[in-house]
Design a protein around this motif. Structure first.
Motif, PDB file in Angstrom:
ATOM      1  N   ALA A  66       0.875  -1.234   0.037  1.00 11.89           N
ATOM      2  CA  ALA A  66       0.045  -0.049   0.016  1.00 11.89           C
ATOM      3  C   ALA A  66       1.051   1.155   0.026  1.00 11.89           C
ATOM      4  N   LEU A  67       0.425   2.220  -0.645  1.00 17.00           N
ATOM      5  CA  LEU A  67       0.915   3.735  -0.717  1.00 17.00           C
ATOM      6  C   LEU A  67      -0.111   4.600  -0.180  1.00 17.00           C
ATOM      7  N   MET A  68       0.157   5.375   0.991  1.00 17.51           N
ATOM      8  CA  MET A  68      -0.199   6.183   1.775  1.00 17.51           C
ATOM      9  C   MET A  68       0.048   7.657   1.443  1.00 17.51           C
ATOM     10  N   PRO A  69      -0.776   8.704   1.806  1.00 15.94           N
ATOM     11  CA  PRO A  69      -0.309   9.931   1.983  1.00 15.94           C
ATOM     12  C   PRO A  69       0.559  10.217   3.264  1.00 15.94           C
ATOM     13  N   ASP A  70       1.354  11.358   2.949  1.00 14.89           N
ATOM     14  CA  ASP A  70       2.217  11.578   4.359  1.00 14.89           C
ATOM     15  C   ASP A  70       1.398  12.253   5.416  1.00 14.89           C
ATOM     16  N   PRO A  71       1.511  11.636   6.609  1.00 10.77           N
ATOM     17  CA  PRO A  71       0.593  12.196   7.804  1.00 10.77           C
ATOM     18  C   PRO A  71       0.814  13.892   7.841  1.00 10.77           C
ATOM     19  N   PRO A  72      -0.123  14.351   8.373  1.00  8.51           N
ATOM     20  CA  PRO A  72      -0.244  15.990   8.315  1.00  8.51           C
ATOM     21  C   PRO A  72       1.137  16.391   9.201  1.00  8.51           C
ATOM     22  N   ALA A  73       1.752  17.432   8.979  1.00  9.89           N
ATOM     23  CA  ALA A  73       2.813  17.786   9.663  1.00  9.89           C
ATOM     24  C   ALA A  73       2.571  18.272  11.081  1.00  9.89           C
TER      25      ALA A  73
END
Length: 796
Positions: free
Chosen positions: A176-183
């Motif tokens: 799976a490829l995920m978005p980066d978590p919010p900073a």
């Protein structure tokens, strides 16, 4: 206001490019600083704002009271997850644990922020896969999920789904490829595996052996947080590990307290939690006072910039008195003039806001580094529109006073040349604003000098030994592969120019490990002592000699002796109840430890805290210290091949001991840069403000100057007349700003056990700098006054 008003304002800006550049440039600096600081404040206030139901998602905090320095942490017993689920008060729960092993993709090793999580983690934190099956990645033993950043680090621009990586020889497949978590999220990661992952060595024992990690719980609507906290506290105290502590020597010193305190913290409140901010991980958290102080600083900088605009616009309005008088005679109403001047101010301010946004965008990487926060996502279309609207508002406010002067200008005196001065009240207002500018500049400058000098003093203070020529590196998994670590140290010791190699449980200057040992004092009290594991030659390597008795040496002491002989520091000898360090030598502490010597106090915590009571054991440590005559780069090149032979799946990181000591003051260094940056802005704005005021002062006083010259006043007399006014303004600013700086400096120094010899020199330096700036800023107009021709002035 209409389009014609703005066209007139635009033509005026083009007709006077120098004036326009100065005004727009000064305001743009204020807007840029304000935008960056307000963006940081929003980043902090909205921490964890992207997590669904962040008021119901809580993290379990734990404070272990048997540690020498108990502090709140977000690491808690992992079985508390199951206790929470069984309570019926929660809808979901997840644990997370850090896997520190690097990942190998092809022949390259990469360090990623790799976390072990439950499958429920994805729904609790609202994670949706960009590609692949995230549930499969977190449930299958060979599954791995990567964020965009993690995939970029491992595979570059190549597709990540289906690729394989290895972790300590275990093969995982990217599913799976995920978005980066919010900073601005508490939980940061670049890769995730499930709790059943074959790459997690503790997958079978983490729960049964009451391992520790981060525990997240999502409460059901209306569930009682207090009731759940009580259940978790009870389970914690009944756990096998805490029962063993209670029944052992450590438990005797609790005096009825819990072995570990449990608390629940909503994620919406996590960033500003006082307990976490006071912990060793406090740099990751914030304080409301500091954040709102940043907001106040942004307002202050913008206010100073706006003051300069008001000053310059006022002088410009007074010089346009004849124009205003003619327009009134030709029928222009007061409302029409006010509208025109407000339009000019609004146009100037919006242009400055736009320029400020560009400047803020250019400075964002530097600012993000200063604040030690990832702020790259600060610029959005909505925020830029809000910034421009705010610029329009500031322009309307700043243009109100010049517009008021234009409205009240009388045509007769204006055409006769007698209306080119403002009222005494208006002049005093602008003088007060200039005093405010200088007081702010002096307060910030004095504080910056004090913080910088104290930080330099603290970072270069002796740690209790000479750190020169000492290098530090961490061993990977020392306990799991002791033989490889021993062999590595032996081979490094045989390298050319290496004078010695020793180990310690934690590098001096770092403060992460808490080895606690409870011992009995002479009067029967149980006290905790910090334990440090060192090799037998560590004291010899760092060249520390005993205060009393002897320290360890390789010839006399061996690891894990049956009758442990220990070395304590001076603070520990006194804490154990001995009248002097000499009295402690040769004594046998209840429990069988014989004190063979007393070592000097080593500043493991720097100057932030007094030296703690420490006991040294001859045991293996996970940090290697190397004394060498080579530079860091040369030593790294020599040691790295040895490292690769012994630890092929680990990345070597080596630093000088001095660099490790200075790491403790990273926050202070960022504070210095922030204060210095803010001080420079305040000084520049103050200089510009007094420059404008001096220009108006010369214009307003030209008849007085001429009359003095006609009555015999010399150049020195005229210079003193001009200097008295501005030195009085600087003096008034000093009376306001320097006492505030003195208070701030004393509060800052109170956080240190030793102070640099600061005295009052920082205040004097700030005052001298302000006087110099005022002198340079007023020199041009003072020279104009000295060269003023009586004939021309009287004719005007």
């Amino acid at each position: 206001m209409n389009l014609r008003d703005f066209r007139i304002g635009w033509r005026l800006l083009l007709q006077q490019p120098a004036y326009s550049a100065v005004v727009i440039g000064g305001l743009s600096i204020g807007f840029a600083a304000c935008f960056l600081l307000f963006g940081f404040v929003e980043f902090c206030l909205n921490f964890n704002g992207a997590i669904p139901d962040n008021d119901r998602v809580v993290v379990v905090k734990q404070r272990i009271n048997v540690f020498p320095r108990p502090e709140w942490q977000t690491r808690a017993f992992l079985p508390l997850r199951d206790v929470a689920i069984a309570s019926g008060l929660v809808s979901e729960a997840s644990v997370t644990s850090v896997l520190e092993s690097p990942l190998r993709a092809g022949n390259a090793l990469r360090t990623l922020d790799l976390q072990v999580v439950d499958p429920a983690f994805r729904t609790m934190f609202g994670i949706a896969a960009l590609q692949g099956d995230l549930n499969a990645a977190l449930t299958q033993p060979d599954g791995l999920a990567l964020t965009r950043t993690g995939a970029q680090k491992l595979f570059g621009a190549n597709p990540a789904i289906g690729q394989t990586v290895t972790i300590d020889g275990t093969v995982l497949q990217v599913r799976a490829l995920m978005p980066d978590p919010p900073a601005n999220s508490s939980q940061q990661y670049e890769a995730l595996v499930g709790t059943a992952s074959s790459a997690w060595p503790e997958r079978e024992t983490a729960i049964s052996k009451w391992g520790r990690g981060t525990v997240y719980i999502k409460l059901k609507p209306g569930a009682s947080m207090q009731a759940l906290t009580a259940l978790l506290q009870e389970a914690s105290e009944k756990s096998p590990i805490n029962q063993r502590v209670k029944s052992g020597s450590l438990g005797k010193g609790l005096n009825g307290r819990n072995v570990a305190d449990i608390s629940l913290l909503p994620l919406r409140d996590a960033y500003f939690d006082e307990g976490l901010a006071n912990s060793r991980a406090g740099e990751q958290y914030g304080r409301r006072g500091s954040v709102f102080g940043m907001a106040a600083g942004g307002f202050l900088i913008l206010l100073l910039a706006a003051i300069n605009y008001v000053n310059l616009a006022t002088v410009r309005t007074l010089r346009r008195q004849r124009e205003i008088g003619i327009r009134k005679l030709l029928g222009a109403s007061a409302a029409r003039l006010v509208r025109q001047f407000l339009s000019e101010a609004a146009l100037t301010s919006v242009l400055a806001a736009a320029a400020g946004l560009v400047l803020a965008w250019l400075l964002l990487p530097t600012f993000s580094d200063l604040m030690n926060r990832p702020l790259a996502g600060m610029f959005t279309p909505l925020r830029c529109l809000v910034a421009l609207a705010f610029g329009l508002f500031i322009g309307m406010c700043a243009g109100a006073y010049p517009a008021w002067l234009a409205q009240h200008a009388l045509p007769g005196p204006a055409l006769a040349g007698r209306g080119n001065s403002e009222t005494a009240a208006g002049l005093w207002v602008r003088r007060v604003l200039t005093v405010l500018q200088f007081s702010s500049a002096m307060a910030l400058s004095a504080t910056a000098l004090a913080v910088g000098w104290q930080t330099y003093f603290a970072s270069h203070a002796s740690p209790g030994f000479d750190p020169a020529r000492l290098l530090v590196l961490n061993l990977p998994s020392y306990g799991e592969d002791k033989q490889a670590a021993v062999s590595f140290m032996e081979q490094v010791a045989r390298l050319p120019r290496v004078e010695g190699v020793a180990s310690i449980s934690e590098a001096v200057g770092r403060d992460g490990m808490k080895l606690s040992n409870t011992v009995t004092t002479r009067d029967g009290r149980e006290i905790p002592l910090e334990g440090k594991n060192v090799s037998a030659n560590w004291f010899e390597l760092v060249r520390l000699k005993a205060v009393q008795g002897r320290v360890y040496n390789a010839a006399q002491d061996v690891e894990y002796s049956k009758v442990p002989r220990v070395v304590v520091n001076t603070a520990a000898a006194l804490a154990l109840g001995y009248a002097s360090p000499q009295d402690a030598v040769g004594q046998v502490v209840p429990g069988g430890m014989e004190i063979v010597g007393v070592a000097p106090d080593v500043r493991f915590q720097g100057l932030h805290q007094p030296s703690k009571a420490v006991v040294y054991f001859v045991r293996p440590g996970g940090v290697v210290m190397v004394r060498t005559g080579d530079s860091l780069e040369t030593a790294y090149a020599a040691i790295e091949p040895v490292w690769r032979r012994h630890f092929p799946n680990a990345i070597m990181e080596m630093k000088t001991q001095q660099a490790v000591l200075e790491e403790r003051y990273g926050t202070e260094r960022r504070l210095i840069r922030i204060l210095a940056f803010t001080s420079l802005i305040a000084i520049a704005l103050a200089a510009f403000g007094i420059y404008v005021l001096s220009a108006y002062s010369v214009q307003r006083s030209r008849r007085e100057i001429v009359m003095r010259k006609l009555h015999g006043a010399g150049r020195v007399d005229i210079a003193l007349m001009m200097g008295r006014e501005f030195s009085a303004l600087v003096g008034a600013g000093a009376l306001i700003g320097l006492p505030l700086a003195a208070v701030a400096i004393q509060r800052y120094l109170a956080e240190y056990t030793e102070h640099a010899p600061i005295g009052a020199w920082t205040l004097a330096a700030a005052l001298a700098m302000a006087l110099l700036v005022a002198l340079l800023a007023t020199t041009r107009h003072t020279a104009t006054a000295l060269r003023m021709s009586p004939a021309l002035a009287l004719r005007d």
